[in-house]
Design a protein around this motif. Sequence first.
Motif, PDB file in Angstrom:
ATOM      1  N   GLY A   1       8.496   1.975  20.431  1.00 25.79           N
ATOM      2  CA  GLY A   1       7.856   1.298  21.606  1.00 25.79           C
ATOM      3  C   GLY A   1       6.422   0.863  21.793  1.00 25.79           C
ATOM      4  N   GLY A   2       5.851  -0.191  21.772  1.00 25.23           N
ATOM      5  CA  GLY A   2       4.515  -0.684  22.224  1.00 25.23           C
ATOM      6  C   GLY A   2       3.387  -0.156  21.395  1.00 25.23           C
ATOM      7  N   ALA A   3       3.583  -0.012  20.167  1.00 25.53           N
ATOM      8  CA  ALA A   3       2.549   0.605  19.333  1.00 25.53           C
ATOM      9  C   ALA A   3       1.489  -0.402  18.918  1.00 25.53           C
ATOM     10  N   THR A   4       0.385   0.111  18.463  1.00 24.22           N
ATOM     11  CA  THR A   4      -0.650  -0.730  17.900  1.00 24.22           C
ATOM     12  C   THR A   4      -0.882  -0.324  16.472  1.00 24.22           C
ATOM     13  N   SER A   5      -1.484  -1.214  15.707  1.00 27.72           N
ATOM     14  CA  SER A   5      -1.616  -0.975  14.273  1.00 27.72           C
ATOM     15  C   SER A   5      -2.628   0.120  13.954  1.00 27.72           C
ATOM     16  N   ASN A   6      -3.502   0.444  14.916  1.00 30.96           N
ATOM     17  CA  ASN A   6      -4.519   1.470  14.632  1.00 30.96           C
ATOM     18  C   ASN A   6      -4.192   2.773  15.348  1.00 30.96           C
ATOM     19  N   ARG A   7      -2.907   3.115  15.415  1.00 28.58           N
ATOM     20  CA  ARG A   7      -2.499   4.341  16.094  1.00 28.58           C
ATOM     21  C   ARG A   7      -3.215   5.550  15.512  1.00 28.58           C
ATOM     22  N   PHE A   8      -3.290   5.625  14.192  1.00 29.78           N
ATOM     23  CA  PHE A   8      -3.970   6.741  13.545  1.00 29.78           C
ATOM     24  C   PHE A   8      -4.873   6.192  12.446  1.00 29.78           C
ATOM     25  N   THR A   9      -5.949   6.872  12.229  1.00 28.98           N
ATOM     26  CA  THR A   9      -6.762   6.626  11.045  1.00 28.98           C
ATOM     27  C   THR A   9      -7.041   7.978  10.410  1.00 28.98           C
ATOM     28  N   ARG A  10      -7.294   7.960   9.119  1.00 33.47           N
ATOM     29  CA  ARG A  10      -7.586   9.218   8.431  1.00 33.47           C
ATOM     30  C   ARG A  10      -8.922   9.736   8.928  1.00 33.47           C
TER      31      ARG A  10
ATOM     32  N   PRO B   1       9.128   9.173  16.746  1.00 33.46           N
ATOM     33  CA  PRO B   1       9.036   8.271  17.907  1.00 33.46           C
ATOM     34  C   PRO B   1       8.926   9.080  19.199  1.00 33.46           C
ATOM     35  N   SER B   2       7.915   8.815  19.992  1.00 34.07           N
ATOM     36  CA  SER B   2       7.666   9.631  21.183  1.00 34.07           C
ATOM     37  C   SER B   2       8.825   9.565  22.162  1.00 34.07           C
ATOM     38  N   THR B   3       9.443   8.399  22.314  1.00 36.13           N
ATOM     39  CA  THR B   3      10.545   8.297  23.263  1.00 36.13           C
ATOM     40  C   THR B   3      11.714   9.171  22.834  1.00 36.13           C
ATOM     41  N   LEU B   4      11.977   9.231  21.537  1.00 31.49           N
ATOM     42  CA  LEU B   4      13.052  10.080  21.030  1.00 31.49           C
ATOM     43  C   LEU B   4      12.730  11.546  21.279  1.00 31.49           C
ATOM     44  N   LEU B   5      11.518  11.963  20.942  1.00 32.01           N
ATOM     45  CA  LEU B   5      11.134  13.368  21.087  1.00 32.01           C
ATOM     46  C   LEU B   5      11.172  13.792  22.552  1.00 32.01           C
TER      47      LEU B   5
ATOM     48  N   LEU C   1       2.691  13.956  17.070  1.00 30.70           N
ATOM     49  CA  LEU C   1       2.277  12.658  16.543  1.00 30.70           C
ATOM     50  C   LEU C   1       3.341  11.631  16.896  1.00 30.70           C
ATOM     51  N   ASP C   2       2.935  10.561  17.516  1.00 31.69           N
ATOM     52  CA  ASP C   2       3.846   9.455  17.816  1.00 31.69           C
ATOM     53  C   ASP C   2       3.907   8.540  16.603  1.00 31.69           C
ATOM     54  N   LEU C   3       4.909   8.754  15.767  1.00 28.75           N
ATOM     55  CA  LEU C   3       5.108   7.939  14.564  1.00 28.75           C
ATOM     56  C   LEU C   3       6.476   7.264  14.664  1.00 28.75           C
ATOM     57  N   PRO C   4       6.529   6.024  15.118  1.00 25.08           N
ATOM     58  CA  PRO C   4       7.822   5.358  15.346  1.00 25.08           C
ATOM     59  C   PRO C   4       8.680   5.225  14.103  1.00 25.08           C
ATOM     60  N   GLY C   5       8.069   5.230  12.924  1.00 25.32           N
ATOM     61  CA  GLY C   5       8.842   5.002  11.710  1.00 25.32           C
ATOM     62  C   GLY C   5       9.714   6.166  11.284  1.00 25.32           C
TER      63      GLY C   5
ATOM     64  N   ALA D   1       9.079   6.004   5.433  1.00 23.22           N
ATOM     65  CA  ALA D   1       8.630   5.003   4.474  1.00 23.22           C
ATOM     66  C   ALA D   1       7.139   5.078   4.197  1.00 23.22           C
ATOM     67  N   MET D   2       6.804   4.899   2.933  1.00 23.99           N
ATOM     68  CA  MET D   2       5.421   4.785   2.493  1.00 23.99           C
ATOM     69  C   MET D   2       4.976   3.352   2.761  1.00 23.99           C
ATOM     70  N   LEU D   3       4.403   3.156   3.928  1.00 26.88           N
ATOM     71  CA  LEU D   3       3.973   1.833   4.366  1.00 26.88           C
ATOM     72  C   LEU D   3       2.743   1.981   5.259  1.00 26.88           C
ATOM     73  N   PRO D   4       1.972   0.917   5.409  1.00 26.72           N
ATOM     74  CA  PRO D   4       0.872   0.973   6.369  1.00 26.72           C
ATOM     75  C   PRO D   4       1.392   1.221   7.780  1.00 26.72           C
ATOM     76  N   LEU D   5       0.560   1.807   8.620  1.00 31.39           N
ATOM     77  CA  LEU D   5       0.954   2.041  10.006  1.00 31.39           C
ATOM     78  C   LEU D   5       1.327   0.748  10.711  1.00 31.39           C
ATOM     79  N   ALA D   6       0.640  -0.327  10.369  1.00 33.99           N
ATOM     80  CA  ALA D   6       0.927  -1.610  11.005  1.00 33.99           C
ATOM     81  C   ALA D   6       2.316  -2.129  10.663  1.00 33.99           C
ATOM     82  N   GLN D   7       2.946  -1.564   9.627  1.00 31.16           N
ATOM     83  CA  GLN D   7       4.303  -1.955   9.251  1.00 31.16           C
ATOM     84  C   GLN D   7       5.313  -0.840   9.548  1.00 31.16           C
ATOM     85  N   GLY D   8       4.954   0.055  10.443  1.00 35.33           N
ATOM     86  CA  GLY D   8       5.873   1.124  10.810  1.00 35.33           C
ATOM     87  C   GLY D   8       5.933   2.248   9.806  1.00 35.33           C
ATOM     88  N   GLY D   9       4.899   2.395   8.996  1.00 36.13           N
ATOM     89  CA  GLY D   9       4.895   3.413   7.958  1.00 36.13           C
ATOM     90  C   GLY D   9       4.779   4.820   8.504  1.00 36.13           C
TER      91      GLY D   9
END
Length: 905
Positions: free
Chosen positions: A310-319, A368-372, A381-385, A606-614
């Motif tokens: 749901g409604g995520a942004t590409s910069n949800r997390f940074t290292r 995914p936060s909605t699932l949890l 951590l809200d990680l939709p992937g 999946a091993m992907l960037p956050l902007a791609q649902g990683g």
Amino acid sequence: MQDVTSVIVALLAILAIPVQGFGCDSNAPLLPAYDYIVVGCGISGLVVSNRLSEDPSVTVLCIEAGVADHYEAIIQNPVYVGADVGGIYDWDLSTVPQTQLDGAPRPLPQGKVLGGGSILNAMVWNRGGQDDYDVWETLGNPGWGWDGMLPYFKKSETYTPVYSEEIARQYSITYDSVVHGTDGPVQVSYPKYFYNQSRNFFDGLNQLGVPTQFDPNDGTSAGAAFCPTDLDPNNQTRSDARRSYYDPYISRNNLYVICGQHVTQVLIEGMAGNGQASNPASGRNSDGDGSTSQTEPLFGTGSNDPPPSGGATSNRFTRRSKDLRITGVEYAANSSAPRQRVFATREVIIAAGALHSAQLLQLSGIGPSTLLQSVNITVALDLPGVGNNLQDHCLVGTFYPYNNDSYNSPGELSTNATYNAEAELEYNTYKTGPWTAGSPNGLAFPPLPLISNNSASILHNASNQNPVAYLPPGLDPTLIAGYIAQKDSLVQRLAQKTIAAYEIINNNAGSLTLAVMHPFSRGTCHINSADPFQPPSIDPRWLSNPIDKQILIEAMLFNRQILATPPMTLLQPAQFVPPPNADEAALIQIINNGIRTVYHPSGTCAMLPLAQGGVLDPRLRVWGTDNLRVVDASMIPMIPAAHLQAVVYGVAEKAADIIKADNYGIQPSPVLSASVSGNASSPTVFLSSTSTISETEAPAVPANTTSSLLGHGISFAASGSRLFSSALPSASPTSLVPDVSSLTTDIVPPSFLSVFAPVPTTSRGLLSTYSSVTDASPSNIAVTDTSSSLAAQPPATTESAEAAVTSSEVSNPGTDTTLTKVVSSGASSSVVGSSASIPPGLDSSGLISSVLAELTSAAVYTVSSALPAALPNSTGTNDQAIQQQWLQDAVSSFINWLESVFRLT
């Protein structure tokens, strides 16, 4: 403070629990903490555990929910391939009803056993094409292309060429030595028997323009191929992960494997965790298994019925420095068993497979936060992937029984008792004959343009699809963005004549089973409860994208062309399923009713960037965490055109090197055990550590250096010690008070630990201790003058300890937080001494780092003390045993505090 308390409880066992021996015993005692904890002892888990434990200075624990096999023939002998699916080593999972097909659920077998899927699978050993891995790199994962993976494919195997040049010529088997390993753990070779039907199959494909892959593991992926298997060339038995990566290394005293224990959640620092997972309860699913048993032949009719027996942004997390830190895992034998915890000083690596790894992350509050929220799990951590992007090779069986009796058929092993008995005798005596050839390895991976005139139209339709039209509803925008990138890649690649679109699995008995290799469909694996023993809701959504179904229709039509070639007509095939006159509607019905799994679920983390649902970064760390990785098929961003075991072996080998590199130079936890000798009037504490520091890693400290770090005259004598170079200030290499201004922790010494508080030589200060803490930040720890250190007398009993507590409000430096200070001076319980601010120039970080520097300076420490012979208590008696136990408890609690702080530095 709840997490701190649990750590204390676990680490108190340091003084009592013996070191676990090797083996796979569900009741084996464990150490309270290990450097690495690996969840799942399948292919990836055993590879990672093996490689990390090559370093004798670290400890590795691998936890497996299943049991160890007993070297049964049904597992080891290749003739029984597929016969143990649905048995005691299977999770017996099933999918939700597949409404896009015929509305029925499907079995989804997964290995629940030491060795995982390598115990159950069909033994096929192929890697897929070079492009399958280059696209991983293109999607944002540097180093994961074919060139980055090839060394690890080779590292995992010992390849033995086919035993006969004549056989190699007849079945078009050649190999390129450059792409094969010669000293890896897994034995990769060929059976000592070949069915002639494979030659007919290959010749028919060649006549239709489908080439032969002479070495299916050299990076080419389109064409016919006789694939090797994970087969020991000497005894012709299965070379699975257990027998390759564990059994030969069982004597390592730093490698621990425990079976029959189900990890219920990972423990996150500062988080309360999943309360339901921690709550034993009867009446629920007891062991996490599903209720479906596989009863169908593994690869079609005619060959795999085993012989009787749901409604995520590409910069949800940074290292960043505040990423979540995982402290360990919770586990239990079954749903009603008490929960236990074990801690990791370095990393937790989840290797539970694409279905259970996603489930475990979700149970732990990562997903995914909605699932949890829907199952009342606190979101860490809200990680939709997590649990999305599920990909699987799906197959549909066909049946064209061969009527030419001059060809020996694998089906005769089930129908002709005499033939089977002769074959069994030959196998047992010489390790040759039909019993060596259980795996269907005469395969083909045709490209779409070579088998269909409709390929351009099919791919045009795929290109013009609305990207969300055939995806699960309600996906986060990042997942949609990731799928668009994947779909565009599939369209471009499948237009090429060198890229496999699907697989033909030839079982030499009349079945040419068809499997989609590069699916457009995406599914989900989601928890439906906070209960860790409730199987997840698995929805592969096979063929939900119509492009996949159209590819299978074209493949069925091409089967007709194969059967019509002169080499195949010699076999006299009868077209039963599908019948020769079946139209497209009839083919669709056969497909909808017949779709099953090829046992390759992947992509859910999946091993992907956050902007791609990683979910994972290119070093396989979970985005937003500091020390949590996932290493199994769930990391795959796009599934390759291959059977996945060789893929996962390569991924795990590469992952092990990544983990080693990221932990290079980090020393193990400095204190692993402690013991107390003597009596209360003259005790000696021995703190033992497994850490070793080389000459080049840290400068030497003058021998016999003694620092008075503790009150009551207790001092550490570190003979010939060395300090970690990372803990040393640049100006003064022998200083015991380095500048660690960046140190942050919510750990404070336990309430009865005044006697063990550090006294830096530059301050004459002493950390106070407290029984309750509103704000446990180190910056809020008050300091008392050392002249009042005699206040820290240990209470003799629990009752007197409670009576000895006096509350006094302590004003903490820079805050208004009120702490309860614990002191004891016998029955009067009077407060002795006064609080004071931390001396100028020395903050709490320095106080903590001083004891860290001292305790990490040698492998073994001897601590001597002269406590008063008479320790006053409310009854006026002096019980030496009680005093000795108090000291023992204090030492253990101090170790816990020290290790807790050390993990955060």
